[in-house]
Design a protein around this motif. Structure first.
Motif: not given
Length: 275
Positions: A161-187
């Motif tokens: 539910s895009p309208y209901d995602v909190t900042t904390e949920e978004l940040v934590s789930q992106v960090r948990e994904a352990e993405l490459p340092e040089d990646a381009t992230l498209l939200f």
């Protein structure tokens, strides 16, 4: 610039979307005056049905600006434009540009423009969509020539539910994904609030961070020849320009021509329609 003479940016937004006006308004202030029109409420239709209808009624929704002369347009209901494919999206925007008498761009095409401008050919998709819409988004970017290396599915609680995602949920789930340092992230999606999350994630690394609303503002400034690193530009736009070493005001050779672009640089002809 005086309020009465500032370029006019129109925003078309779905009825339930609370993120577009504050984010777009913050991103383009003080360069533009922002004016909005909302897609109609469509009771009884599921999400896909609403997105399909948005494409049908978009000319009328843009027409609701009436005699208010606009200077450029971004149609940023990204979900509805994923249904079109990139070629279909370009065709619709070209038709709308003729109708409006000013450049019209979808948020999806604005993302493509911005990714090209900053030299990103590969993406990590950060998607709060339902799975079927995430797959449509994935297919759109691949068809547009951007490779999607990975998809991070973002949930609001246990739901998509895009309208209901909190900042904390978004940040934590992106960090948990352990993405490459040089990646381009498209939200993906214009209805997910991202500003606070981008500020937090921007401290983690030098990754390129793109969102629908950020790309819409980038394109709108570009349409009027205003560089993203200009002194009046929002910090998120300046960060994007600084990290990539590019200017929003200098489109690449693949930048599509749009009616009214030259006239817009004089400061009187811009609209962004947003999802």
């Amino acid at each position: 610039m005086a309020l009465h003479s500032a370029p006019r940016l129109g925003v078309v937004v779905p009825s339930g979307n609370a993120a577009v006006e504050p984010e777009i308004g913050s991103l383009v202030s003080p360069a533009f005056n922002v004016h909005t029109s909302r897609f109609p409420v469509l009771p009884g239709k599921d999400l896909r049905g609403r997105l399909e209808k948005y494409n049908d009624v978009l000319p009328d929704v843009l027409g609701n600006f009436g005699g208010l002369r606009l200077d450029a347009a971004v149609v940023s209901c990204t979900g509805s434009h994923y249904l079109l494919t990139p070629d279909g999206d370009r065709a619709l925007c070209a038709e709308l540009s003729e109708r409006v008498g000013a450049p019209v761009r979808s948020a999806a095409l604005a993302i493509l423009d911005t990714a090209r401008a900053v030299g990103s050919e590969r993406l990590v998709l950060i998607s709060p969509y339902e799975p079927w819409l995430t797959e449509l988004s994935h297919a759109y970017w691949e068809a547009a020539g951007l490779a999607v290396d990975r998809i991070v599915k973002i949930r609001a609680g246990a739901r998509f539910s895009p309208y209901d995602v909190t900042t904390e949920e978004l940040v934590s789930q992106v960090r948990e994904a352990e993405l490459p340092e040089d990646a381009t992230l498209l939200f993906t999606g214009t209805g997910m609030f991202t500003f606070d999350a981008l500020a937090e994630l921007g401290r983690d690394s030098g990754r390129t961070l793109l969102t629908s609303n950020l790309a819409s503002a980038w394109w709108a400034r570009d349409a009027l020849g205003l560089p993203a690193e200009g002194p009046d530009a929002h910090p998120l736009l300046r960060r994007l320009a600084e990290r990539t070493g590019t200017r929003a005001g200098a489109p690449d050779a693949g930048h599509d021509a749009v009616p009214g672009r030259a006239a817009a640089t004089t400061g009187r002809d811009a609209a962004v329609a947003v999802s």
